[in-house]
Design a protein around this motif. Structure first.
Motif, short mmCIF file in Angstrom:
data_model
loop_
_atom_site.label_atom_id
_atom_site.label_comp_id
_atom_site.label_asym_id
_atom_site.label_seq_id
_atom_site.Cartn_x
_atom_site.Cartn_y
_atom_site.Cartn_z
N ALA A 103 34.04 39.68 40.61
CA ALA A 103 35.03 40.91 40.50
C ALA A 103 36.02 40.76 41.71
CB ALA A 103 34.13 41.95 40.81
N GLU A 104 37.00 41.49 41.81
CA GLU A 104 37.85 41.25 43.08
C GLU A 104 37.30 42.08 44.10
OE1 GLU A 104 41.59 42.78 41.67
OE2 GLU A 104 41.67 41.73 39.86
N LYS A 202 42.41 39.09 47.27
CA LYS A 202 43.29 38.47 46.24
C LYS A 202 43.48 38.98 44.88
CE LYS A 202 43.34 33.45 44.62
NZ LYS A 202 42.29 32.34 44.37
N ILE A 203 45.00 39.00 44.62
CA ILE A 203 45.24 39.50 43.43
C ILE A 203 45.26 38.48 42.33
CG2 ILE A 203 47.18 40.81 42.32
CD1 ILE A 203 45.91 42.40 44.55
N GLY A 205 43.59 37.82 38.01
CA GLY A 205 43.24 38.49 36.63
C GLY A 205 44.27 39.55 36.30
N LEU A 206 43.60 40.34 35.64
CA LEU A 206 44.70 41.58 34.77
C LEU A 206 45.54 42.33 36.16
CD1 LEU A 206 45.48 43.30 32.45
CD2 LEU A 206 43.50 44.83 33.13
N ARG A 207 44.97 42.45 37.27
CA ARG A 207 45.85 43.08 38.25
C ARG A 207 47.27 42.24 38.62
NH1 ARG A 207 47.70 47.54 39.10
NH2 ARG A 207 45.44 48.19 38.69
N ARG A 208 47.12 40.87 38.54
CA ARG A 208 48.17 39.92 38.78
C ARG A 208 49.14 40.18 37.71
NH1 ARG A 208 47.43 33.96 41.03
NH2 ARG A 208 46.58 33.61 38.84
N LYS A 209 48.60 40.21 36.37
CA LYS A 209 49.49 40.38 35.14
C LYS A 209 50.37 41.59 35.12
CE LYS A 209 48.32 36.48 33.24
NZ LYS A 209 49.35 35.39 33.20
N GLN A 297 44.39 53.58 31.39
CA GLN A 297 43.77 53.19 32.38
C GLN A 297 42.27 52.75 32.45
OE1 GLN A 297 45.47 53.14 35.41
NE2 GLN A 297 44.09 51.99 36.25
N THR A 298 41.97 51.50 32.90
CA THR A 298 40.70 50.99 32.60
C THR A 298 40.14 50.61 33.91
OG1 THR A 298 41.24 48.55 32.59
CG2 THR A 298 41.49 49.79 30.55
N PRO A 299 38.92 50.27 34.17
CA PRO A 299 38.37 49.79 35.49
C PRO A 299 39.14 48.49 35.90
CG PRO A 299 36.55 50.28 33.74
CD PRO A 299 37.76 50.25 32.82
N SER A 300 39.67 47.93 35.22
CA SER A 300 40.61 46.46 35.86
C SER A 300 41.89 46.64 35.85
CB SER A 300 40.27 45.34 34.48
OG SER A 300 38.91 45.00 34.37
N GLY A 301 42.35 47.99 35.31
CA GLY A 301 43.81 48.20 35.54
C GLY A 301 44.45 49.07 34.48
#
Length: 431
Positions: A103-104, A202-203, A205-209, A297-301
């Motif tokens: 996880a982030e 560190k950005i 996964g989905l947040r970086r996308k 909106q999801t837990p990952s973004g």
């Protein structure tokens, strides 16, 4: 025993690389054939990659957030038999940092705060006095000369709030001056330590996308916004009635199915809005079908599952499909097909929707419809002040494709149908 090098396959989107989202195994794990090894993130979704063979994991060739080229080693397993790595040259990699958690999780660099006494004493006092001013106990009467007390009364200063720098905590004229300037206000009452922690995240996964997609959209698309107020009093009454009389198997209706129903009716008159624009090829694709993205909106973004062929559904079916897609997105079970191919998007923050927003277009689309919160306000209706339920639509358009006049006409057409909800249920000829 031999080694089997599992290389990143082409996941079917014609991509050159993919990002490691989550490892499903660790070094030392024994895996069976077809057991999930890793989730790889593409532009559209996380793709689960299973193991092609049974064996023991002896190396993971990357960390979450690392980008791996198609055809590059991903996992090395020890297997029965010769494996496939007999003639493989050794894999040369840059030294890797310590493994990131799946996880982030932010890492906090705690900086040492100055002692509380240092934060309390004025600078001049710290330089000249080896000890700090004595602090009174709760309820203890402040010590001060009559002249100081009189001056405090003249200045409107409560001596109980002033820290004295004299012997036994006696308050001096200098202490009054410091307090009057605000220097000693921070000393009154409980002492609060300054917050000095810094988080480094560190950005990946989905947040970086999401970050990359938003940056591309804002850099390449000349957005313009159009906001209109809607009176949804009658629509809300209809929605409440339908929810009160629905069958047990029917889903609860929100405003979104009605907005989607209005879109289905209006978009044939505004084909340039229900479109995608390939700016590199210079090609605009207008769609007869309404494939509506529902920003979720999801837990990952934020992700945008797609309700396909909305023109074929009634409001109950739309509500059921919106709920199904949202649940799939939030649980991470939405497929690549369900997360791609939209022609227009609706975004809503529900009760948090605010008064006005400026949503970012979901490229390569050319329009996004933003739903703001519903509020009750007094309005003039036929000369009388009456309470009405109002809601804004805040929408953004690609000005390269959609002119301001066309955008205004499009939103006004939606407004007419939503303010007169009976028109939502007319046949095409009657609409």
């Amino acid at each position: 025993m031999g080694k089997y090098v599992f290389k990143l396959p082409d996941v079917g989107e014609g991509i050159a690389e993919s990002e490691i989202a989550t490892w499903r195994v660790a070094v030392g794990d024994t895996v069976r054939e077809d057991q999930p090894l890793v989730d790889m993130l593409t532009e559209k979704a996380a793709v689960e990659l299973p193991s092609p063979v049974a064996g023991t994991v002896i190396e993971l060739c990357g960390q979450p957030g690392d980008r791996i080229a198609v055809g590059a080693p991903l996992v090395v397993l020890e297997v029965d038999g010769a494996g496939n790595a007999k003639d493989e040259p050794p894999v040369v990699r840059k030294p890797a940092a310590a493994p990131m958690p799946q996880a982030e999780v932010p890492s906090v660099k705690a900086q040492t705060a100055p002692p509380a006494s240092a934060a309390v004493a004025p600078a001049a006092q710290r330089a000249s006095a080896p000890t700090q001013p004595a602090r009174r106990k709760p309820g203890e009467k402040p010590i001060a000369a009559p002249a100081v007390r009189q001056r405090a009364r003249d200045l409107g200063i409560d001596l109980r709030l002033v820290v004295g720098s004299g012997p036994a905590g006696r308050i001096t004229h200098a202490d009054l001056d410091a307090y009057a300037k605000g220097a000693s206000r921070a000393q009154a009452g409980a002492q609060v330590a300054p917050r000095t922690g810094v988080e480094e995240i560190k950005i990946i996964g989905l947040r970086r996308k999401i970050a990359e997609a938003m940056q591309r959209a804002k850099q390449r698309i000349p957005h313009f916004a159009y906001v209109e107020e809607l009176d949804v009093t009658e629509l809300e009454a209809l929605r409440a009635h339908l929810n009160d009389t629905r069958r047990p198997e029917q889903p609860k209706l929100t405003l979104l199915p009605f907005l989607l129903r209005a879109l289905v009716q209006v978009l044939p008159r505004f084909p340039q809005v229900n479109a995608t624009y390939d700016d590199e090829a210079g090609v605009l694709r207008r769609y007869a079908a309404v494939h509506c993205g529902i920003a979720t909106q999801t837990p990952s973004g934020l992700v945008v599952p797609v309700l396909r062929h909305a023109e074929t559904l009634d409001v109950w079916q739309m509500a059921a499909e919106i709920r199904r897609l949202a649940e799939a997105a939030r649980s991470g079970k939405a497929t690549r097909d369900e997360l791609s191919g939209s022609s227009i998007t609706i975004t809503s923050l529900g009760a948090l929707g605010g008064i006005v927003s400026t949503p970012v277009i979901n490229a390569p689309e050319v329009a996004i419809i933003g739903v703001n919160k519903l509020v009750e306000r007094p309005m003039f209706v036929r000369g009388a002040v009456v309470p009405r339920l109002l809601m804004n639509l805040s929408s953004s358009f690609d000005h390269r494709i959609v002119d301001g006049y066309d955008a205004a006409q499009f939103i006004q057409a939606l407004k007419q149908r939503l303010e007169h909800p009976a028109t939502l249920f007319l046949t095409e000829g009657g609409a």
